[in-house]
Motif scaffolding. Structure first.
Motif, short mmCIF file in Angstrom:
data_model
loop_
_atom_site.label_atom_id
_atom_site.label_comp_id
_atom_site.label_asym_id
_atom_site.label_seq_id
_atom_site.Cartn_x
_atom_site.Cartn_y
_atom_site.Cartn_z
N ALA A 102 -54.32 39.14 -1.09
CA ALA A 102 -55.53 38.33 -0.95
C ALA A 102 -56.71 38.98 -1.65
O ALA A 102 -56.69 40.18 -1.97
CB ALA A 102 -55.84 38.12 0.53
N GLN A 103 -57.75 38.19 -1.86
CA GLN A 103 -58.95 38.69 -2.54
C GLN A 103 -59.67 39.75 -1.73
O GLN A 103 -60.14 40.75 -2.27
CB GLN A 103 -59.92 37.53 -2.81
CG GLN A 103 -59.60 36.70 -4.02
CD GLN A 103 -60.76 35.82 -4.41
OE1 GLN A 103 -61.91 36.26 -4.46
NE2 GLN A 103 -60.49 34.56 -4.67
N ASP A 104 -59.82 39.52 -0.43
CA ASP A 104 -60.65 40.37 0.42
C ASP A 104 -59.75 41.19 1.35
O ASP A 104 -59.28 40.69 2.36
CB ASP A 104 -61.60 39.50 1.25
CG ASP A 104 -62.59 40.32 2.07
OD1 ASP A 104 -62.42 41.56 2.12
OD2 ASP A 104 -63.51 39.73 2.66
N PRO A 105 -59.53 42.47 1.04
CA PRO A 105 -58.63 43.28 1.87
C PRO A 105 -59.11 43.42 3.31
O PRO A 105 -58.31 43.40 4.25
CB PRO A 105 -58.62 44.63 1.16
CG PRO A 105 -59.05 44.35 -0.23
CD PRO A 105 -60.01 43.21 -0.13
N LEU A 106 -60.41 43.58 3.52
CA LEU A 106 -60.92 43.78 4.87
C LEU A 106 -60.67 42.56 5.74
O LEU A 106 -60.33 42.67 6.92
CB LEU A 106 -62.40 44.12 4.83
CG LEU A 106 -63.01 44.66 6.14
CD1 LEU A 106 -62.26 45.92 6.59
CD2 LEU A 106 -64.49 44.95 5.97
N HIS A 159 -61.14 49.59 8.71
CA HIS A 159 -62.56 49.89 8.49
C HIS A 159 -62.80 51.37 8.16
O HIS A 159 -63.88 51.74 7.70
CB HIS A 159 -63.39 49.48 9.71
CG HIS A 159 -63.20 50.38 10.90
ND1 HIS A 159 -62.17 50.19 11.80
CD2 HIS A 159 -63.89 51.48 11.34
CE1 HIS A 159 -62.24 51.12 12.75
NE2 HIS A 159 -63.27 51.92 12.48
N GLN A 160 -61.79 52.21 8.42
CA GLN A 160 -61.93 53.64 8.14
C GLN A 160 -61.53 54.00 6.71
O GLN A 160 -61.68 55.16 6.31
CB GLN A 160 -61.07 54.44 9.13
CG GLN A 160 -61.51 54.30 10.58
CD GLN A 160 -60.56 54.98 11.54
OE1 GLN A 160 -59.34 54.83 11.45
NE2 GLN A 160 -61.11 55.74 12.49
N LEU A 161 -61.04 53.03 5.96
CA LEU A 161 -60.61 53.27 4.58
C LEU A 161 -61.64 52.73 3.60
O LEU A 161 -62.43 51.84 3.92
CB LEU A 161 -59.26 52.59 4.34
CG LEU A 161 -58.09 53.02 5.24
CD1 LEU A 161 -56.84 52.24 4.87
CD2 LEU A 161 -57.83 54.53 5.12
N SER A 162 -61.58 53.25 2.40
CA SER A 162 -62.44 52.73 1.33
C SER A 162 -61.89 51.40 0.83
O SER A 162 -60.75 51.02 1.14
CB SER A 162 -62.50 53.73 0.17
OG SER A 162 -61.24 53.80 -0.48
N GLY A 163 -62.68 50.70 0.04
CA GLY A 163 -62.24 49.42 -0.51
C GLY A 163 -60.98 49.58 -1.36
O GLY A 163 -60.06 48.76 -1.28
#
Length: 331
Positions: A102-106, A159-163
């Motif tokens: 998907a486009q938005d991993p978060l 949320h603890q990982l970078s993009g």
């Protein structure tokens, strides 16, 4: 689009139409799309934002959010029409037979589960792996996606990982079951050049090893030039051109494709001058910016070569030479 007698298409989409129906308004986000992905082939689907690329992928997966819905068409995956399957059968196919980035991993990742648990869950669900087998394999997949040390990062929450790290987790999830088809929606968006190159190299290695087909959705023509075999150009919900990447890069025929490639001419050392429609100033018609013609060509309001017939009737979708399709009345 060209048939291969010795093979069966991996993905065949015909007449796909997805509309968003709201009170007093209908948005035809995807309007009659035909496309084919063969085993071992990378098809790049390009176009500006809002052209319908992402909705096409979501339509294939039957994940279009309301008020959108698929109103027509067929989506065949290895001989099975996905649009006719019951939801339970389709859930078994998503993740196992079709990988999706998907486009938005978060937004795509579950915020209350560690990333390792999410990868392991895919393996347990689709491959019937035990908890231990799934966890060990999840660590391998995260390592292969470039997340090291995987033993530590697997226990992190999204949320603890970078993009960039979250993007790699999506790659691990999508490829976990070695699906025959991968839908990758802007998989390198917002990544720096080094990370982008690394992920694309990993994609190419995986694709060569598995022989899987890939539908790569992007607005980045550099990505297309690097990895795609075929390019499909999308504008306002329709495909306007389809050709081999070298052919389209050197000689785009549709006016919209020409504008795209001229904007990125440095990719090819200069875009070859395509045969432009012979339109005189007297023959052209004025068109307002900001909307497609109601009955005719959707690109007419922005086309520098528009004629009266372009506004009055939809252009044909035809093969102008082997494997090269264009939707334009002037070609």
């Amino acid at each position: 689009m060209t048939a291969r007698a010795e093979e069966v298409p991996l993905l065949r989409v015909r007449g796909l139409a997805t509309w968003f129906v709201e009170v007093g308004r209908v948005t035809r986000a995807v309007n009659g799309v035909d496309l084919t992905v063969w085993p071992g082939q990378v098809v790049g689907l390009v176009g500006e934002s809002g052209s319908g690329k992402s909705v096409t992928a979501l339509s294939i997966l039957r994940l279009v959010p309301p008020p959108g819905r698929v109103v027509a068409g067929e989506v065949w995956l290895q001989g099975c029409d996905l649009l006719r399957l019951p939801e339970r059968a389709l859930r078994a196919i998503r993740g196992r037979d079709i990988g999706y980035i998907a486009q938005d991993p978060l937004a795509a990742l579950n915020p209350v589960l560690t990333v390792g648990a999410q990868v392991a869950e895919v393996l347990r669900r689709h491959l019937r792996a035990t908890r231990r087998q799934a966890w060990l394999r999840a660590l391998e997949l995260l390592e292969q996606a470039g997340l090291a040390p995987a033993s530590a990062l697997a226990r992190a929450y999204p949320h603890q990982l970078s993009g960039g790290q979250r993007q790699r987790v999506l790659w691990a999830l999508a490829l976990a079951c070695r699906p025959p088809l991968l839908l990758a929606d802007e998989p390198t968006t917002a990544l720096d050049a080094t990370l982008q190159a690394d992920l694309l190299a990993r994609l190419q290695d995986w694709q060569r090893q598995t022989g899987s087909g890939v539908l790569l959705i992007t607005h980045d023509l550099a990505v297309v030039a690097a990895v795609a075999d075929v390019v499909a150009v999308m504008y306002a919900g329709q495909l306007v051109e389809w050709a081999a990447v070298e052919q389209l890069g050197l000689a785009p025929l549709h006016p919209y494709s020409q504008q795209l490639w001229q904007a990125a001419a440095h990719l090819y050392g200069g875009v070859a001058q395509a045969a432009k429609p012979a339109v005189t100033a007297a023959g052209a018609v004025a068109a307002d910016e900001g909307g497609a013609a109601a009955d005719g060509c959707r690109f007419a309001p922005r086309c520098p070569y528009v004629l009266p017939r372009c506004v009055e009737q939809p252009p044909p979708w035809r093969e102008v030479q082997r494997g090269h399709w264009v939707r334009c009345a002037l070609v």
